[in-house]
Design a protein around this motif. Structure first.
Motif, mmCIF file in Angstrom:
data_model
loop_
_atom_site.group_PDB
_atom_site.id
_atom_site.type_symbol
_atom_site.label_atom_id
_atom_site.label_comp_id
_atom_site.label_asym_id
_atom_site.label_seq_id
_atom_site.Cartn_x
_atom_site.Cartn_y
_atom_site.Cartn_z
ATOM 1 N N VAL A 214 0.402 -11.509 -7.431
ATOM 2 C CA VAL A 214 -0.373 -11.598 -6.426
ATOM 3 C C VAL A 214 0.652 -11.576 -5.250
ATOM 4 O O VAL A 214 0.696 -11.267 -3.824
ATOM 5 C CB VAL A 214 -1.516 -12.588 -6.200
ATOM 6 C CG1 VAL A 214 -1.879 -13.017 -4.953
ATOM 7 C CG2 VAL A 214 -2.571 -12.410 -7.150
ATOM 8 N N ASP A 215 1.627 -12.572 -5.391
ATOM 9 C CA ASP A 215 2.534 -12.893 -4.309
ATOM 10 C C ASP A 215 3.548 -11.752 -3.845
ATOM 11 O O ASP A 215 3.681 -11.226 -2.913
ATOM 12 C CB ASP A 215 3.475 -14.099 -4.788
ATOM 13 C CG ASP A 215 2.823 -15.362 -4.735
ATOM 14 O OD1 ASP A 215 1.663 -15.389 -4.089
ATOM 15 O OD2 ASP A 215 3.089 -16.268 -5.491
ATOM 16 N N GLU A 216 3.929 -10.916 -4.935
ATOM 17 C CA GLU A 216 4.731 -9.882 -4.643
ATOM 18 C C GLU A 216 3.847 -8.546 -4.265
ATOM 19 O O GLU A 216 4.564 -8.047 -3.402
ATOM 20 C CB GLU A 216 5.284 -9.570 -6.210
ATOM 21 C CG GLU A 216 6.304 -10.147 -6.939
ATOM 22 C CD GLU A 216 6.794 -9.935 -8.199
ATOM 23 O OE1 GLU A 216 5.991 -9.156 -8.799
ATOM 24 O OE2 GLU A 216 7.718 -10.480 -8.745
ATOM 25 N N PHE A 217 2.722 -8.457 -4.616
ATOM 26 C CA PHE A 217 1.989 -7.237 -3.912
ATOM 27 C C PHE A 217 1.564 -7.747 -2.584
ATOM 28 O O PHE A 217 1.535 -6.631 -1.827
ATOM 29 C CB PHE A 217 0.568 -7.407 -4.927
ATOM 30 C CG PHE A 217 -0.128 -6.031 -4.371
ATOM 31 C CD1 PHE A 217 0.393 -4.947 -4.176
ATOM 32 C CD2 PHE A 217 -1.493 -6.305 -4.136
ATOM 33 C CE1 PHE A 217 -0.450 -3.847 -3.509
ATOM 34 C CE2 PHE A 217 -2.602 -5.364 -3.570
ATOM 35 C CZ PHE A 217 -1.842 -3.902 -3.316
ATOM 36 N N LEU A 218 1.406 -8.942 -2.253
ATOM 37 C CA LEU A 218 1.155 -9.384 -0.741
ATOM 38 C C LEU A 218 2.713 -9.041 0.128
ATOM 39 O O LEU A 218 2.322 -8.542 1.273
ATOM 40 C CB LEU A 218 0.817 -10.784 -0.630
ATOM 41 C CG LEU A 218 -0.655 -11.168 -1.199
ATOM 42 C CD1 LEU A 218 -0.738 -12.655 -1.239
ATOM 43 C CD2 LEU A 218 -1.502 -10.476 -0.039
ATOM 44 N N ASN A 219 3.758 -9.439 -0.487
ATOM 45 C CA ASN A 219 4.796 -8.912 0.181
ATOM 46 C C ASN A 219 5.173 -7.424 0.337
ATOM 47 O O ASN A 219 5.412 -6.878 1.404
ATOM 48 C CB ASN A 219 6.026 -9.494 -0.636
ATOM 49 C CG ASN A 219 6.366 -10.861 -0.705
ATOM 50 O OD1 ASN A 219 5.698 -11.547 0.260
ATOM 51 N ND2 ASN A 219 6.784 -11.406 -1.698
ATOM 52 N N ILE A 220 4.570 -6.633 -0.582
ATOM 53 C CA ILE A 220 4.495 -5.043 -0.423
ATOM 54 C C ILE A 220 3.752 -4.754 0.946
ATOM 55 O O ILE A 220 4.060 -3.902 1.329
ATOM 56 C CB ILE A 220 4.418 -4.469 -1.675
ATOM 57 C CG1 ILE A 220 5.429 -4.789 -2.717
ATOM 58 C CG2 ILE A 220 4.309 -2.991 -1.526
ATOM 59 C CD1 ILE A 220 4.814 -4.302 -4.027
ATOM 60 N N LEU A 221 2.451 -5.457 0.836
ATOM 61 C CA LEU A 221 1.536 -4.830 1.736
ATOM 62 C C LEU A 221 1.804 -5.718 3.036
ATOM 63 O O LEU A 221 1.530 -4.743 4.039
ATOM 64 C CB LEU A 221 0.171 -5.586 1.379
ATOM 65 C CG LEU A 221 -0.581 -5.219 0.174
ATOM 66 C CD1 LEU A 221 -1.748 -5.743 -0.088
ATOM 67 C CD2 LEU A 221 -0.862 -3.575 0.116
ATOM 68 N N GLN A 222 2.462 -6.582 3.191
ATOM 69 C CA GLN A 222 3.098 -7.202 4.528
ATOM 70 C C GLN A 222 4.029 -6.061 5.137
ATOM 71 O O GLN A 222 3.942 -5.863 6.255
ATOM 72 C CB GLN A 222 3.495 -8.411 4.273
ATOM 73 C CG GLN A 222 3.708 -8.992 5.760
ATOM 74 C CD GLN A 222 4.037 -10.558 5.616
ATOM 75 O OE1 GLN A 222 4.241 -11.248 4.284
ATOM 76 N NE2 GLN A 222 3.821 -11.389 6.680
ATOM 77 N N ARG A 223 4.871 -5.626 4.132
ATOM 78 C CA ARG A 223 5.852 -4.629 4.719
ATOM 79 C C ARG A 223 5.415 -3.421 5.171
ATOM 80 O O ARG A 223 5.550 -2.565 6.334
ATOM 81 C CB ARG A 223 6.872 -4.232 3.541
ATOM 82 C CG ARG A 223 7.638 -5.354 3.269
ATOM 83 C CD ARG A 223 9.055 -4.948 2.422
ATOM 84 N NE ARG A 223 8.756 -4.494 1.236
ATOM 85 C CZ ARG A 223 8.651 -5.281 0.195
ATOM 86 N NH1 ARG A 223 8.870 -6.568 0.289
ATOM 87 N NH2 ARG A 223 8.297 -4.609 -1.036
ATOM 88 N N GLN A 224 3.981 -2.673 4.731
ATOM 89 C CA GLN A 224 3.442 -1.826 5.104
ATOM 90 C C GLN A 224 2.527 -1.963 6.422
ATOM 91 O O GLN A 224 2.305 -0.865 7.246
ATOM 92 C CB GLN A 224 2.484 -1.257 3.872
ATOM 93 C CG GLN A 224 3.072 -0.735 2.784
ATOM 94 C CD GLN A 224 1.890 -0.372 1.777
ATOM 95 O OE1 GLN A 224 0.923 -0.142 2.102
ATOM 96 N NE2 GLN A 224 2.364 0.021 0.429
#
Length: 226
Positions: A214-224
């Motif tokens: 969840v934390d890693e995926f949120l970081n990916i979404l935030q960069r998008q």
């Protein structure tokens, strides 16, 4: 030969007093239900581990997240817990982007985070289902068996009141049938405790993997959205 037959396990159970027989039957029922949950939970956790590993391989393979989300959404019920957590977060994220709220990065990320946290809790609750029964069976069964033992020994000694000369042979059957209740209680408790500790450990490890994703995926979404 007659003494051996009278002291057999089946004879002791059939000749036990009604309260002790009821306690034995209760413990056998608890044991049967416990073993049912043990085997079912083992299969569930094993399946969840395989599905989680498969989804992690697909996710980190570098493919298009939109295509991955589309493939998961079409077969959501067949996917694993981690895939459904990803699907919840990605769905909420795409809704925010389609609504034109990408300017508010915090609102977009909070929506995806809440969706994944809710999905995470649902999946965790599903994995932990029936564990409370195993914990209760492991803690209560010995005491239920001890109750049967106390009652059986008390019944055996009360029966000695009508005997002029008490011998070991006269009290042994009553004590033996009482101890069987304790044995059945331990037989019901030990597997439940072992399974509870093992499955709790496995679920905790899965929970950590879910939270990390969840934390890693949120970081990916935030960069998008930047």
């Amino acid at each position: 030969m007659q003494t051996t037959q009278d002291m057999s396990m089946l004879s002791l159970v059939l000749d036990a007093s009604l309260p002790v027989q009821f306690i034995m039957l209760l413990l056998v029922g608890i044991s049967v239900v416990s073993w049912t949950f043990i085997f079912a939970k083992r299969a569930t956790i094993k399946k969840s581990l395989i599905q989680t590993r498969r989804f992690e391989d697909d996710f980190w393979s570098g493919g298009d997240l939109a295509l991955l989300h589309q493939s998961i959404s079409t077969r959501r019920a067949e996917q694993g817990a981690l895939a459904r957590i990803f699907d919840s977060g990605m769905t909420e994220f795409l809704k925010a982007r389609r609504s034109g709220n990408t300017a508010d990065v915090n609102a977009t990320m909070d929506g995806a985070r809440r969706a994944m946290r809710a999905a995470f809790q649902r999946e965790l609750d599903e994995l932990e289902s029936h564990l409370n029964f195993l914990a209760s069976a492991g803690s209560v069964s010995p005491y239920i068996g001890l109750l049967g033992t106390v009652w059986g020994i008390m019944h055996a000694f009360v029966g000695l009141a009508n005997v002029q000369q008490a011998t070991l042979a006269s009290v042994a059957p009553g004590i033996a049938e009482a101890l069987i209740a304790t044995a059945i209680g331990l037989f019901a408790a030990i597997p439940a405790v072992v399974a509870y500790n093992r499955y709790t450990h496995d679920i905790d490890r899965l929970s950590i993997r879910f939270e990390t994703f969840v934390d890693e995926f949120l970081n990916i979404l935030q960069r998008q959205v930047r």
